[in-house]
Structure formats: C-alpha cells, structure tokens
Write an enzyme that holds these catalytic residues in place. Sequence first.
Site, PDB file in Angstrom:
ATOM      1  N   ASN A   9      48.417  85.751  28.145  1.00  0.00           N
ATOM      2  CA  ASN A   9      47.764  85.784  28.201  1.00  0.00           C
ATOM      3  C   ASN A   9      46.299  85.364  26.993  1.00  0.00           C
ATOM      4  O   ASN A   9      46.634  85.681  25.606  1.00  0.00           O
ATOM      5  CB  ASN A   9      47.133  87.077  28.343  1.00  0.00           C
ATOM      6  CG  ASN A   9      44.928  87.163  28.268  1.00  0.00           C
ATOM      7  OD1 ASN A   9      44.982  86.201  28.513  1.00  0.00           O
ATOM      8  ND2 ASN A   9      44.940  88.749  27.798  1.00  0.00           N
ATOM      9  N   LYS A  11      44.055  84.368  26.441  1.00  0.00           N
ATOM     10  CA  LYS A  11      42.594  84.435  26.642  1.00  0.00           C
ATOM     11  C   LYS A  11      41.911  82.908  25.837  1.00  0.00           C
ATOM     12  O   LYS A  11      41.807  81.907  26.667  1.00  0.00           O
ATOM     13  CB  LYS A  11      42.187  85.702  24.678  1.00  0.00           C
ATOM     14  CG  LYS A  11      43.261  86.533  24.798  1.00  0.00           C
ATOM     15  CD  LYS A  11      43.172  87.692  24.055  1.00  0.00           C
ATOM     16  CE  LYS A  11      43.695  88.396  24.413  1.00  0.00           C
ATOM     17  NZ  LYS A  11      43.547  89.884  22.949  1.00  0.00           N
ATOM     18  N   HIS A  98      40.307  93.383  31.582  1.00  0.00           N
ATOM     19  CA  HIS A  98      40.698  93.741  30.761  1.00  0.00           C
ATOM     20  C   HIS A  98      40.333  94.523  29.691  1.00  0.00           C
ATOM     21  O   HIS A  98      38.736  93.959  29.652  1.00  0.00           O
ATOM     22  CB  HIS A  98      41.446  91.668  30.172  1.00  0.00           C
ATOM     23  CG  HIS A  98      42.271  92.050  28.720  1.00  0.00           C
ATOM     24  ND1 HIS A  98      40.946  91.958  27.323  1.00  0.00           N
ATOM     25  CD2 HIS A  98      43.395  91.688  28.246  1.00  0.00           C
ATOM     26  CE1 HIS A  98      42.391  91.700  27.028  1.00  0.00           C
ATOM     27  NE2 HIS A  98      43.704  92.013  27.194  1.00  0.00           N
ATOM     28  N   GLU A 100      38.603  93.593  26.964  1.00  0.00           N
ATOM     29  CA  GLU A 100      37.769  92.583  26.288  1.00  0.00           C
ATOM     30  C   GLU A 100      36.583  92.098  27.488  1.00  0.00           C
ATOM     31  O   GLU A 100      35.437  92.123  27.253  1.00  0.00           O
ATOM     32  CB  GLU A 100      38.224  91.416  25.630  1.00  0.00           C
ATOM     33  CG  GLU A 100      38.678  91.754  24.281  1.00  0.00           C
ATOM     34  CD  GLU A 100      40.222  90.700  24.476  1.00  0.00           C
ATOM     35  OE1 GLU A 100      40.095  89.390  25.106  1.00  0.00           O
ATOM     36  OE2 GLU A 100      41.185  90.704  23.278  1.00  0.00           O
ATOM     37  N   GLU A 170      47.687  99.424  28.403  1.00  0.00           N
ATOM     38  CA  GLU A 170      46.744  98.298  26.572  1.00  0.00           C
ATOM     39  C   GLU A 170      46.075  99.539  25.913  1.00  0.00           C
ATOM     40  O   GLU A 170      44.950  99.336  26.252  1.00  0.00           O
ATOM     41  CB  GLU A 170      46.128  96.781  26.955  1.00  0.00           C
ATOM     42  CG  GLU A 170      47.276  96.095  27.908  1.00  0.00           C
ATOM     43  CD  GLU A 170      46.630  95.321  27.758  1.00  0.00           C
ATOM     44  OE1 GLU A 170      47.410  93.810  27.208  1.00  0.00           O
ATOM     45  OE2 GLU A 170      45.345  94.354  27.876  1.00  0.00           O
ATOM     46  N   GLY A 176      45.398  93.375  18.980  1.00  0.00           N
ATOM     47  CA  GLY A 176      45.104  92.193  18.513  1.00  0.00           C
ATOM     48  C   GLY A 176      44.654  92.361  16.996  1.00  0.00           C
ATOM     49  O   GLY A 176      44.431  92.237  16.299  1.00  0.00           O
ATOM     50  N   SER A 216      49.670  94.016  20.693  1.00  0.00           N
ATOM     51  CA  SER A 216      50.632  93.741  19.211  1.00  0.00           C
ATOM     52  C   SER A 216      52.213  93.830  19.610  1.00  0.00           C
ATOM     53  O   SER A 216      52.924  94.191  18.714  1.00  0.00           O
ATOM     54  CB  SER A 216      50.276  94.719  17.960  1.00  0.00           C
ATOM     55  OG  SER A 216      48.511  94.260  17.857  1.00  0.00           O
TER      56      SER A 216
END
Length: 253
Positions: A9, A11, A98, A100, A170, A176, A216
């Site tokens: 991904n 992003k 996701h 985010e 996740e 991240g 990560s």
Amino acid sequence: MRKKIVAGNWKMNNDREEAFKLTSEVTHMVEDEVKGNTEVVIIPPFVHISSTRKLVEGIAHLHLGAQNCHEEKGGAYTGEISAGMLQSVGCKYVIVGHSERREFFGEDHEVLSKKVDAVLASDMIPIFCCGEKLDSREDGTQNEVVAQQVEKSLFHLSETQIPAVVIAYEPVWAIGTGKTASAEQAQEMHAFIRKLIAEKYNQDTADKVSILYGGSVKPGNAGELFAQEDIDGGLIGGASLKSRDFTDIIKAI
Ligand code: PEP
C-alpha cells in the site's frame, strides 16, 4: 490451500517517475521468483493505476489494487471513484477500511459494509482492514474491537461470498510507528478472527479466508510473522516504497 498474499500500500506517495521505477523493479523480481499460490499486489494511488498496469499486465502472480473506492456505482460524488471504474482499469483488489480512512475520513462499519459489497459486485477482492488502537490493546479489549469491526462490516455476506474477502489485521499502534505486533500477538488475533468466521459460517469456510498481517512489516520481521499458522501474508505500507525491502519481504513468504 489458502492464497498467500503480499500487498504493498503506497498510500499518498510517489510521483509518476517514482511509480514507474518502483513498479518495474518489483515486476522483474516477481516474474523471476514468485511461484505457487502466492500473489503480489501493488496498490498505488489512483492516478498511477493505468500507467502501472502497462508494466504488470500479463505477469503471473502480480496484480494491481486500489486504496479505496466509493460505495455507490456512480453519480454526483465529486472527487470519488467507483468500484466499477477500478475494475475497468485492471484492479483485482481494493483496500476497504484502512485505519487511516476510518480515522481521517470518518468511515464507519456501515459505509464499510457497503464498500465491501460494491467491490464484490464488481468482481474484485476487498482487502478488509481491521485492528485495535493502542488504548484497546492496553486495556485488553482488542478482541472485542476487532470482532465488532469484522461482524458489522462482513457478516452480512453469504457463505460463498466470505472466502472472496481478504482480511488484513492491522493493529493501529503498529502502523507506520516502527512497532510491530509480536509474531505471537499477531497469530493469536489471526486465530481469533478465523474462529469468529468458523462460528458464524463453518470451519471449512474459515479455512479458505486469507488473513494478512499489517503494521511495520520489514524484511527483518517478515519471516517470523509469515511462518505463523494463521498469517497468510502481509499488507505492507512504508516498506513497500523501497523495492529492495518490498522484494525481500516477498521472498520471506
Ligand atoms: C499500512 O498502511 O497498511 C501499513 C501496514 O503501514 P506500515 O507498514 O508502514 O506500518
């Protein structure tokens, strides 16, 4: 046998030239080295899907995905992209939910269940993301949080539809941040998700669902994570932007 998947991904990263270079490097590696029931998915920003398609088209085991889609088929939704449009430019996978998108764009269980339906209706595969925030992990409520996400956005699907969904666990605190869930923590949650599916449908159906880990993942930890019984691959963010790291992660599967 469940499909093994490594998905990158990107992003909101990479200009046209960077997208071309990264995709070319990954394509060469996949062409030479990926075999069996493993699939690699490149998930660039929407604007790069058509140009990267020219590079990946016809390469066995390599596919394109999108990072999001709108739940409606079309209409007056300025700035949005439908699942049908993504399918028409060569996407096979679409990320749905996701963290985010949940956090910055307010996507809730209900809209995510509609997005899952839209992706399936366009003959693509949703990569449905779920995962708890740090406070839930700390107060021990991570299973409840993940169960709610999975049940509310996926459990309206039929027994034949659910194996067509890929789930990505996740933990938000690992995305991240450089912090990875331990292989043991990840395996425990993956087994829990599979048990939820088995209880709702049946064990045979649950055994068909690929469950990826994200948060990560790097070349140094991918091997241990992917060796776990219920971890069927990874959804990779930061490390998918460097071809060397991403291809080393692919090798780990
Ligand atoms: C992600 O964005 O899905 C992700 C797992 O990111 P990272 O690998 O950078 O933690």
